[in-house]
Design a protein around this motif. Structure first.
Motif, short mmCIF file in Angstrom:
data_model
loop_
_atom_site.label_atom_id
_atom_site.label_comp_id
_atom_site.label_asym_id
_atom_site.label_seq_id
_atom_site.Cartn_x
_atom_site.Cartn_y
_atom_site.Cartn_z
N ALA A 1 -6.41 -30.02 0.23
CA ALA A 1 -6.17 -29.99 -1.21
C ALA A 1 -7.20 -29.10 -1.92
N THR A 2 -8.45 -29.20 -1.52
CA THR A 2 -9.49 -28.37 -2.13
C THR A 2 -9.27 -26.89 -1.81
N GLY A 3 -8.96 -26.59 -0.56
CA GLY A 3 -8.74 -25.20 -0.16
C GLY A 3 -7.55 -24.57 -0.86
N LEU A 4 -6.46 -25.31 -0.97
CA LEU A 4 -5.27 -24.77 -1.63
C LEU A 4 -5.52 -24.55 -3.12
N GLY A 5 -6.21 -25.48 -3.76
CA GLY A 5 -6.55 -25.30 -5.17
C GLY A 5 -7.48 -24.12 -5.38
N PHE A 6 -8.42 -23.95 -4.47
CA PHE A 6 -9.38 -22.85 -4.57
C PHE A 6 -8.69 -21.50 -4.42
N ILE A 7 -7.77 -21.39 -3.47
CA ILE A 7 -7.12 -20.10 -3.24
C ILE A 7 -6.20 -19.74 -4.41
N VAL A 8 -5.56 -20.73 -5.02
CA VAL A 8 -4.73 -20.45 -6.19
C VAL A 8 -5.59 -20.00 -7.35
N ALA A 9 -6.74 -20.64 -7.53
CA ALA A 9 -7.66 -20.26 -8.62
C ALA A 9 -8.18 -18.84 -8.43
N ILE A 10 -8.57 -18.51 -7.21
CA ILE A 10 -9.06 -17.15 -6.92
C ILE A 10 -7.94 -16.13 -7.12
N GLY A 11 -6.73 -16.47 -6.68
CA GLY A 11 -5.60 -15.55 -6.84
C GLY A 11 -5.29 -15.26 -8.29
N ASN A 12 -5.45 -16.25 -9.14
CA ASN A 12 -5.17 -16.05 -10.56
C ASN A 12 -6.25 -15.22 -11.25
N CYS A 13 -7.39 -15.05 -10.64
CA CYS A 13 -8.45 -14.23 -11.23
C CYS A 13 -8.15 -12.74 -11.14
N GLY A 14 -7.09 -12.36 -10.43
CA GLY A 14 -6.71 -10.95 -10.34
C GLY A 14 -6.34 -10.35 -11.68
N ALA A 15 -5.99 -11.18 -12.64
CA ALA A 15 -5.63 -10.67 -13.97
C ALA A 15 -6.83 -10.08 -14.69
N ASN B 1 -6.02 -1.02 -6.82
CA ASN B 1 -5.14 -1.91 -6.06
C ASN B 1 -5.04 -1.51 -4.59
N ILE B 2 -5.00 -0.23 -4.31
CA ILE B 2 -5.00 0.21 -2.90
C ILE B 2 -6.28 -0.23 -2.21
N GLY B 3 -7.42 -0.10 -2.91
CA GLY B 3 -8.68 -0.57 -2.33
C GLY B 3 -8.67 -2.06 -2.08
N ALA B 4 -8.13 -2.84 -3.02
CA ALA B 4 -8.07 -4.30 -2.84
C ALA B 4 -7.13 -4.66 -1.70
N ILE B 5 -6.04 -3.93 -1.57
CA ILE B 5 -5.12 -4.18 -0.45
C ILE B 5 -5.79 -3.84 0.87
N ALA C 1 0.84 -1.21 0.00
CA ALA C 1 0.00 0.00 0.00
C ALA C 1 0.87 1.26 0.00
N ILE C 2 1.96 1.24 0.75
CA ILE C 2 2.88 2.38 0.76
C ILE C 2 3.44 2.60 -0.64
N GLY C 3 3.79 1.52 -1.32
CA GLY C 3 4.31 1.63 -2.67
C GLY C 3 3.31 2.24 -3.64
N TYR C 4 2.05 1.82 -3.56
CA TYR C 4 1.03 2.40 -4.44
C TYR C 4 0.77 3.86 -4.10
N ILE C 5 0.80 4.20 -2.83
CA ILE C 5 0.63 5.60 -2.44
C ILE C 5 1.77 6.44 -2.98
N MET C 6 2.99 5.90 -2.93
CA MET C 6 4.13 6.62 -3.50
C MET C 6 3.92 6.85 -5.00
N GLN C 7 3.39 5.85 -5.68
CA GLN C 7 3.18 5.99 -7.12
C GLN C 7 2.08 7.00 -7.43
N LEU C 8 1.08 7.08 -6.59
CA LEU C 8 -0.01 8.02 -6.82
C LEU C 8 0.36 9.45 -6.44
#
Length: 146
Positions: free
Chosen positions: A57-71, A93-97, A9-16
């Motif tokens: 196994a289900t939880g780890l697969g789910f979190i990886v799938a959700i993380g990849n949806c950020g694109a 991105n600041i809001g998501a963080i 968040a500090i990095g994005y604030i610096m960029q803004l």
């Protein structure tokens, strides 16, 4: 995880906020140093807090799938007409963080509360009428890790 999110968040604030390209470039390093270590930390934290193996196994697969949806939102938030400052993308991105930080802190509070309830015996009723080895993370002796 909370420290990494704060650093990003500090990095994005610096960029803004900065006018200097050097400061904005430095903010990029803050973002990278804050965000990229979070993925393995989240996977390790989740792995420690899920049981039995098929739930893990289900939880780890789910979190990886959700993380990849950020694109998907990134595709429409970093537009060429916003160049070179990309205010819209950085603000999203600041809001998501901020949301991630709130959810992480809420989860930490819940884990402390649930571990205290298990330690005081409030979850012992789960042992009645079921096989103990099938309870997994719901077993009263299971403790969540922080």
């Amino acid at each position: 995880i909370a420290a990494g999110l704060s650093l990003a968040a500090i990095g994005y604030i610096m960029q803004l906020a900065a006018k200097s390209p050097g400061v904005r470039y430095g903010g990029t390093f803050f973002v990278a140093a804050g965000i990229f270590p979070c993925s393995p930390l989240i996977l390790a934290w989740l792995s420690n807090n899920l049981a039995p193996h098929y739930v893990k196994a289900t939880g780890l697969g789910f979190i990886v799938a959700i993380g990849n949806c950020g694109a998907f939102p990134a595709t429409w938030s970093y537009l060429s007409e916003d160049a070179p400052l990309y205010t819209t993308g950085h603000a999203i991105n600041i809001g998501a963080i901020g949301l991630s930080l709130c959810l992480t802190l809420g989860n930490l509070a819940y884990i402390r509360w649930e571990n205290a309830a298990r330690a005081s015996g409030k979850r012992d009723s789960r042992l009645q009428g079921s096989r103990e080895n099938e309870l997994g993370y719901r077993h009263p002796a299971f403790r969540y890790t922080l």
